[in-house]
Design a protein around this motif. Structure first.
Motif, PDB file in Angstrom:
ATOM      1  N   LEU A  39      -1.090   9.036  -3.786  1.00 55.15           N
ATOM      2  CA  LEU A  39      -0.534   7.998  -2.751  1.00 55.15           C
ATOM      3  C   LEU A  39      -2.364   7.453  -1.849  1.00 55.15           C
ATOM      4  O   LEU A  39      -2.482   6.779  -1.758  1.00 55.15           O
ATOM      5  N   ASN A  40      -3.127   9.064  -1.694  1.00 54.84           N
ATOM      6  CA  ASN A  40      -4.076   8.953  -0.542  1.00 54.84           C
ATOM      7  C   ASN A  40      -5.529   8.108  -1.567  1.00 54.84           C
ATOM      8  O   ASN A  40      -5.957   7.613  -0.873  1.00 54.84           O
ATOM      9  N   ALA A  43      -4.732   5.289  -1.155  1.00 52.98           N
ATOM     10  CA  ALA A  43      -4.480   4.187   0.050  1.00 52.98           C
ATOM     11  C   ALA A  43      -6.627   4.169   0.709  1.00 52.98           C
ATOM     12  O   ALA A  43      -6.313   3.027   1.616  1.00 52.98           O
ATOM     13  N   ASN A  44      -7.117   4.259   0.098  1.00 49.50           N
ATOM     14  CA  ASN A  44      -8.314   3.883   0.287  1.00 49.50           C
ATOM     15  C   ASN A  44      -8.970   3.545  -0.204  1.00 49.50           C
ATOM     16  O   ASN A  44     -10.457   2.950  -0.504  1.00 49.50           O
ATOM     17  N   ARG A  64       5.651   2.118  -3.898  1.00 55.27           N
ATOM     18  CA  ARG A  64       4.754   2.760  -3.230  1.00 55.27           C
ATOM     19  C   ARG A  64       3.487   1.701  -2.863  1.00 55.27           C
ATOM     20  O   ARG A  64       2.899   2.111  -1.950  1.00 55.27           O
ATOM     21  N   LEU A  65       2.935   1.191  -4.167  1.00 54.54           N
ATOM     22  CA  LEU A  65       1.900   1.248  -3.947  1.00 54.54           C
ATOM     23  C   LEU A  65       1.325  -0.363  -3.490  1.00 54.54           C
ATOM     24  O   LEU A  65       0.560  -1.151  -2.694  1.00 54.54           O
ATOM     25  N   SER A  67       3.135  -1.584  -1.035  1.00 56.52           N
ATOM     26  CA  SER A  67       3.410  -0.851   0.733  1.00 56.52           C
ATOM     27  C   SER A  67       2.103  -0.871   0.795  1.00 56.52           C
ATOM     28  O   SER A  67       1.519  -0.895   1.724  1.00 56.52           O
ATOM     29  N   LEU A  68       1.400  -0.202  -0.156  1.00 57.74           N
ATOM     30  CA  LEU A  68      -0.610  -0.205   0.247  1.00 57.74           C
ATOM     31  C   LEU A  68      -1.559  -1.364   0.360  1.00 57.74           C
ATOM     32  O   LEU A  68      -2.236  -1.538   0.141  1.00 57.74           O
ATOM     33  N   HIS A  70      -1.693  -3.154  -2.812  1.00 54.04           N
ATOM     34  CA  HIS A  70      -1.788  -3.441  -4.004  1.00 54.04           C
ATOM     35  C   HIS A  70      -0.848  -4.647  -4.852  1.00 54.04           C
ATOM     36  O   HIS A  70      -0.042  -4.571  -4.345  1.00 54.04           O
TER      37      HIS A  70
END
Length: 349
Positions: A39-40, A43-44, A64-65, A67-68, A70
């Motif tokens: 995930l890190n 996130a970048n 989860r992705l 929520s970032l 994507h």
């Protein structure tokens, strides 16, 4: 890294393989990432299209992705395999990630909707219940076989075995020894425990079916009970992903397999593709509707009886399951209520 337009991800338990390309399809990066840093890494990155196979934990990573920021797409594994270089003879994580990335670029590719935690929670009930039912079936068959070793033969059917099991264990005229009787009674206790677990899951599933408005509308159909309605709502995230009921029935594998070529149409057995559990429930519901159709006088029941008289029981069973799948699509996609006397506008004209 800012030029990445699309990323293919091959999911695994501990190490994820990514394959990233730019807008022109040129490779930007290929790398293996540990689960802790997965995930890190994203996130970048600026928002982009991320594609994964619809496999274990895929829905969790998709949420989860998303929520970032994507755009996440899940692809059925059978649609990814044709794009893997080397075909079935060559397979590794890097080739799989590349195939996922390539499959996601196809304009006509079909994707799997991402399930919510609530929908996956309902499916947990169904999957655990199915596991307990399989365990009970295996245990019952084992107990029946062990009794036969001592000349104790019981009639077929789980209900008949349940009714006469204890009395045959306590019967002193057979060849059962004390050790065998004690062991078989422990198997009986395990059987009772499994019955209690299955009953608990049945109550939880029935509660979900009563509380969910879509499931309640599905249960208006004859042959669709709480189990099938709950599984349908939880499995089919959005029925509007199918253009019509025919597509949903084909996705469930209730249509003939085609081997047509040269203008000649060749139809075989049903494909049995799609969700095996939901298809099994639809066939059980179709059997119930078929066996009780003579008690009703609505248009659908009359059609079932006429079809059975023309093509026989087994083919009618498949046709009814197909019909139920199409009706469920109309209920879920259009918000309609079930009407057994409904006449299709095209058929009416």
């Amino acid at each position: 890294m800012n030029t990445i337009a699309r990323i293919g991800v091959d999911l695994a338990k501990n190490v994820m393989q990514i394959h990233a390309v730019d807008q022109s399809g040129h490779i930007v990066t290929r790398k293996a990432i540990s689960r802790a840093n997965f995930l890190n890494r994203f996130a970048n990155l600026p928002p982009c299209l991320v594609a994964m196979e619809a496999c274990s934990a895929a829905h969790y990573w998709a949420r989860r992705l998303r929520s970032l920021g994507h755009d996440v797409r899940l692809i059925p594994p059978q649609f990814v395999a044709p794009y893997r270089k080397g075909g079935s003879r060559m397979k590794n994580d890097a080739l799989d990630a590349e195939a996922v990335c390539e499959a996601a670029s196809r304009p006509q590719m079909r994707f799997v909707p991402v399930k919510s935690p609530a929908q996956q929670s309902v499916l947990v009930l169904h999957r655990l219940r199915t596991g307990y039912v399989e365990e009970r079936t295996a245990l019952v068959n084992r107990l029946r076989g062990l009794l036969a070793e001592f000349g104790v033969f019981l009639p077929q059917g789980i209900d008949k075995l349940h009714a006469h099991f204890v009395e045959h264990i306590e019967d002193g005229t057979n060849e059962l020894t004390g050790t065998a009787r004690e062991a078989l009674m422990r198997g009986w206790a395990q059987w009772q425990a499994l019955d209690q677990e299955i009953a608990w899951f049945d109550r939880q599933i029935a509660t979900h079916a009563r509380q969910d408005p879509h499931a309640k509308r599905c249960m208006d159909m004859c042959g669709i009970g709480p189990l099938t309605a709950s599984a349908t709502v939880a499995t089919i995230v959005d029925a509007r992903q199918f253009k019509n009921g025919r597509q949903m029935a084909a996705w469930l594998g209730t249509v003939p397999r085609q081997k047509s070529s040269g203008g000649k149409q060749r139809l075989g057995r049903i494909t049995k593709q799609g969700n095996e559990y939901l298809r099994m429930l639809l066939f059980l519901g179709a059997r119930a509707a078929l066996n009780t159709a003579h008690r009703r006088n609505d248009r659908l029941s009359r059609w079932i009886l006429q079809l059975r008289a023309r093509i026989g029981y087994n083919k009618t069973l498949i046709a009814v399951a197909n019909k139920h799948a199409r009706i469920l699509w109309a209920i879920l996609a259009k918000g309609e209520k079930f009407d057994p006397a409904h006449v299709c506008p095209s058929a009416a004209t």
